[in-house]
Design an enzyme around this catalytic site. Structure first.
Site, PDB file in Angstrom:
ATOM      1  N   GLY A  16      36.575  32.403  60.914  1.00 28.94           N
ATOM      2  CA  GLY A  16      37.984  32.565  61.235  1.00 28.94           C
ATOM      3  C   GLY A  16      38.460  34.001  61.231  1.00 28.94           C
ATOM      4  O   GLY A  16      39.637  34.272  61.498  1.00 28.94           O
TER       5      GLY A  16
ATOM      6  N   HIS B 124      30.714  26.987  68.641  1.00 25.41           N
ATOM      7  CA  HIS B 124      29.737  27.517  67.686  1.00 25.41           C
ATOM      8  C   HIS B 124      28.317  27.058  68.030  1.00 25.41           C
ATOM      9  O   HIS B 124      28.084  25.867  68.223  1.00 25.41           O
ATOM     10  CB  HIS B 124      30.101  27.071  66.264  1.00 25.41           C
TER      11      HIS B 124
ATOM     12  N   SER C 162      32.762  33.661  62.342  1.00 18.42           N
ATOM     13  CA  SER C 162      31.991  32.435  62.131  1.00 18.42           C
ATOM     14  C   SER C 162      30.637  32.450  62.830  1.00 18.42           C
ATOM     15  O   SER C 162      29.710  31.759  62.404  1.00 18.42           O
ATOM     16  CB  SER C 162      32.797  31.220  62.592  1.00 18.42           C
TER      17      SER C 162
ATOM     18  N   ASN D 278      37.975  35.648  67.852  1.00 21.67           N
ATOM     19  CA  ASN D 278      39.126  34.892  67.332  1.00 21.67           C
ATOM     20  C   ASN D 278      40.453  35.502  67.781  1.00 21.67           C
ATOM     21  O   ASN D 278      41.441  34.778  67.963  1.00 21.67           O
ATOM     22  CB  ASN D 278      39.063  34.805  65.806  1.00 21.67           C
TER      23      ASN D 278
ATOM     24  N   ASP E  62      32.134  21.290  68.890  1.00 20.68           N
ATOM     25  CA  ASP E  62      33.372  22.003  69.231  1.00 20.68           C
ATOM     26  C   ASP E  62      33.236  22.849  70.496  1.00 20.68           C
ATOM     27  O   ASP E  62      34.206  23.381  71.013  1.00 20.68           O
ATOM     28  CB  ASP E  62      33.845  22.876  68.066  1.00 20.68           C
TER      29      ASP E  62
END
Length: 237
Positions: free
Chosen positions: A101, A215, A63, A129, A212
């Site tokens: 992801g 990011h 991402s 991830n 979040d």
């Protein structure tokens, strides 16, 4: 009767004259058409040659590469790299191959398809991830190595840049420390160029990250682009 014959003769002469004009007109126009066609072919050939001389930088990641959460993917760091390259007329095309992801296992499963195109510089940005999901570190290391092997097997001349990653402190200190060492160790083992920490000066800074906390914002991606550019520029200049 004679009148009709005269009319027919006049009509036939008119038809002959008209046909002659049409033939002459077509003949006069042919060189123009040929010149136009020839020009188009030359331009097309020139475009193909220009395209074929452009080299490729492929950013293979998750991402962070894909620009998750941004309104415009052109604000993600791969597109910002392209802008830097274009400003210097370096003749490289940056391809964003980021999938939100994505884990190292996911990257390993799609690498063969990605390698169907010619790649001059391969930027490997995967692993974050895995760490956030607590994937066994041995598996992460093996998957990254498999991706590196696949790239070099396809073209040993491809230059690989490995983006180093770090994890937030809530993952456990032993896991965090070992995770961090995966990237420099793989870079040393495979003689790769290493970006020590892709998120340097961005990770953990609220103002440079989205809600979040993971990011980067538009401004955060500008810093990511600079972090990559510091390593990439000497390779492609």
């Amino acid at each position: 009767m004679n009148f009709n014959n005269n009319v027919i003769k006049i009509f036939l002469k008119f038809c002959y004259f008209s046909l002659l004009l049409i033939l002459l007109s077509c003949g006069a126009d042919t060189p123009k058409k040929e010149k136009t066609t020839e020009k188009a072919l030359v331009e097309a050939e020139s475009n193909v040659q220009e395209s074929s001389t452009s080299k490729t930088i492929l950013v293979f990641g998750d991402s962070l590469t894909a620009g998750f959460g941004l309104d415009d993917v052109n604000d993600a760091f791969p597109a910002l790299l392209q802008s830097k390259i274009d400003s210097l007329s370096l003749g490289y095309t940056v391809i964003n191959s980021g999938v939100s992801g994505e884990t190292t296992a996911g990257g390993k499963s799609r690498i063969d398809w990605v390698l169907n195109q010619k790649i001059d510089v391969f930027i490997l940005e995967l692993g974050a991830n895995d760490g956030l999901r607590g994937v066994p570190l041995k598996e992460t290391r093996e998957n990254l190595q498999a991706i590196i092997d696949a790239v070099l097997e396809k073209n040993a001349a491809t230059k690989i840049i490995l983006a180093g990653m770090q994890l937030p402190p809530n993952m456990g200190q032993d896991y965090i420390n070992e995770f961090k060492t995966i990237f420099p160790e793989l870079a040393t083992k495979n003689k790769l160029t290493l970006i020590p920490f892709l998120l340097k000066d961005v990770g953990g800074i609220p103002a440079l990250n989205q809600a979040d906390g993971i990011h980067p914002t538009v401004d955060g991606h500008k810093i990511l682009a600079n972090n990559v550019w510091t390593v990439l520029e000497p390779i492609i200049s």
